[in-house]
Motif scaffolding. Sequence first.
Motif, mmCIF file in Angstrom:
data_model
loop_
_atom_site.group_PDB
_atom_site.id
_atom_site.type_symbol
_atom_site.label_atom_id
_atom_site.label_comp_id
_atom_site.label_asym_id
_atom_site.label_seq_id
_atom_site.Cartn_x
_atom_site.Cartn_y
_atom_site.Cartn_z
ATOM 1 N N THR A 115 0.809 -1.215 0.000
ATOM 2 C CA THR A 115 0.000 0.000 0.000
ATOM 3 C C THR A 115 0.845 1.269 0.000
ATOM 4 O OG1 THR A 115 -0.144 -0.070 2.427
ATOM 5 C CG2 THR A 115 -1.931 -1.127 1.173
ATOM 6 N N LEU A 116 2.101 1.186 0.443
ATOM 7 C CA LEU A 116 3.000 2.330 0.395
ATOM 8 C C LEU A 116 3.341 2.680 -1.044
ATOM 9 C CD1 LEU A 116 5.753 1.809 3.135
ATOM 10 C CD2 LEU A 116 4.151 3.706 2.976
ATOM 11 N N GLN A 132 5.120 8.613 -1.212
ATOM 12 C CA GLN A 132 4.896 8.776 0.225
ATOM 13 C C GLN A 132 6.207 8.674 0.993
ATOM 14 O OE1 GLN A 132 2.050 5.523 0.544
ATOM 15 N NE2 GLN A 132 0.467 6.952 1.256
ATOM 16 N N ILE A 133 7.006 7.703 0.637
ATOM 17 C CA ILE A 133 8.278 7.486 1.336
ATOM 18 C C ILE A 133 9.205 8.684 1.145
ATOM 19 C CG2 ILE A 133 10.371 6.072 1.371
ATOM 20 C CD1 ILE A 133 8.588 3.687 0.578
ATOM 21 N N LEU A 152 12.171 6.278 9.721
ATOM 22 C CA LEU A 152 11.280 6.562 8.604
ATOM 23 C C LEU A 152 10.089 5.614 8.613
ATOM 24 C CD1 LEU A 152 10.772 8.196 6.037
ATOM 25 C CD2 LEU A 152 12.193 6.561 4.793
ATOM 26 N N GLY A 153 10.362 4.331 8.849
ATOM 27 C CA GLY A 153 9.269 3.366 8.926
ATOM 28 C C GLY A 153 8.295 3.699 10.034
ATOM 29 N N GLY A 154 8.836 4.189 11.174
ATOM 30 C CA GLY A 154 7.957 4.576 12.273
ATOM 31 C C GLY A 154 7.018 5.698 11.883
ATOM 32 N N ARG A 155 7.515 6.661 11.128
ATOM 33 C CA ARG A 155 6.666 7.771 10.692
ATOM 34 C C ARG A 155 5.606 7.308 9.700
ATOM 35 N NH1 ARG A 155 9.113 13.659 10.545
ATOM 36 N NH2 ARG A 155 10.453 13.562 12.375
ATOM 37 N N LEU A 156 5.963 6.301 8.924
ATOM 38 C CA LEU A 156 5.035 5.797 7.917
ATOM 39 C C LEU A 156 4.097 4.721 8.478
ATOM 40 C CD1 LEU A 156 7.613 5.516 5.019
ATOM 41 C CD2 LEU A 156 5.595 6.989 4.989
ATOM 42 N N ALA A 171 10.532 11.161 3.972
ATOM 43 C CA ALA A 171 11.979 11.261 4.168
ATOM 44 C C ALA A 171 12.432 12.720 4.160
ATOM 45 C CB ALA A 171 12.706 10.473 3.081
ATOM 46 N N ILE A 172 11.852 13.518 3.285
ATOM 47 C CA ILE A 172 12.199 14.946 3.232
ATOM 48 C C ILE A 172 11.829 15.625 4.544
ATOM 49 C CG2 ILE A 172 11.644 17.144 2.112
ATOM 50 C CD1 ILE A 172 11.335 15.530 -0.518
ATOM 51 N N GLU A 173 10.659 15.303 5.069
ATOM 52 C CA GLU A 173 10.247 15.866 6.362
ATOM 53 C C GLU A 173 11.240 15.496 7.453
ATOM 54 O OE1 GLU A 173 6.358 14.411 7.113
ATOM 55 O OE2 GLU A 173 5.420 15.502 5.441
ATOM 56 N N LEU A 174 11.656 14.231 7.463
ATOM 57 C CA LEU A 174 12.604 13.754 8.472
ATOM 58 C C LEU A 174 13.969 14.421 8.290
ATOM 59 C CD1 LEU A 174 13.217 11.856 10.820
ATOM 60 C CD2 LEU A 174 13.651 10.032 9.160
ATOM 61 N N LEU A 175 14.405 14.555 7.062
ATOM 62 C CA LEU A 175 15.685 15.204 6.787
ATOM 63 C C LEU A 175 15.648 16.680 7.190
ATOM 64 C CD1 LEU A 175 16.375 13.582 3.312
ATOM 65 C CD2 LEU A 175 17.961 13.487 5.258
#
Length: 240
Positions: free
Chosen positions: A11-12, A16-17, A38-42, A21-25
């Motif tokens: 479903t990902l 989306q990833i 990243l997986g935790g955020r998703l 990732a940009i938000e996390l970076l």
Amino acid sequence: MAYRVRLPRDTLTREQIVRTAIELLDEEGLDGLNMRSLGGRLGTAATAVYWHVKSKDNLILLAGDHVWDEVELPDPDAVGWRTAATVMATGLHAMFGRHPWLVQAFGSHLFYGPGKARHDDRSLAVYEAAGFEGARADLAAATVFTFVLGNVLGASAEVSLTRRLGRDGADAEALTRDTMARASEVAMGFPRLRARLEAPSGMDHAVHTAHAAAPDQTFEFGLQALLDGLEGRLSAAGVA
């Protein structure tokens, strides 16, 4: 357990990833990006992320290319080459400011992709519209790009340093004040720097000295001076 991992994988989407990732970076920098976070955020397992993007380095390349789409690409035939060059350089400068991790990543990654290629192609079109031909258009575009990148290095380094100090448990604000004071002490030994420190705006100069940051409006001044120089070369060659 295996079923729960496969379902998010199906479903990902890569989009989306990359966006996450940009938000996390943006929040944590290059050092803060890992597949588990990243997986935790998703809301999925790290293995599901790997299935889409293969590796952390590949994810950084995808994220890095994605943000190039934020830069406005005006048509030089519609607005004039110099306006187009100013808009593109200003937009690139702002994009780097929003994503300081990308500036750091230039030191360890070779970025490519449709987003960057689209930007680079339009940049060449701008300088060809000005009158530069062939390799000279490449030189003009590269010169402006290098100026923009160099202008944001100080701010990017400051963000990285502050973030690292925070992770180490240091008082980043106190350390910054101490560094500013030490830098000002050194600067007082040089006449032109001392004159600026003793001026009413001396505290601002102390900040610039401590962080190797540029004074206000340096980017705007430098960009227009650079474009003046390029325009002057065209005039001297009888092009403009």
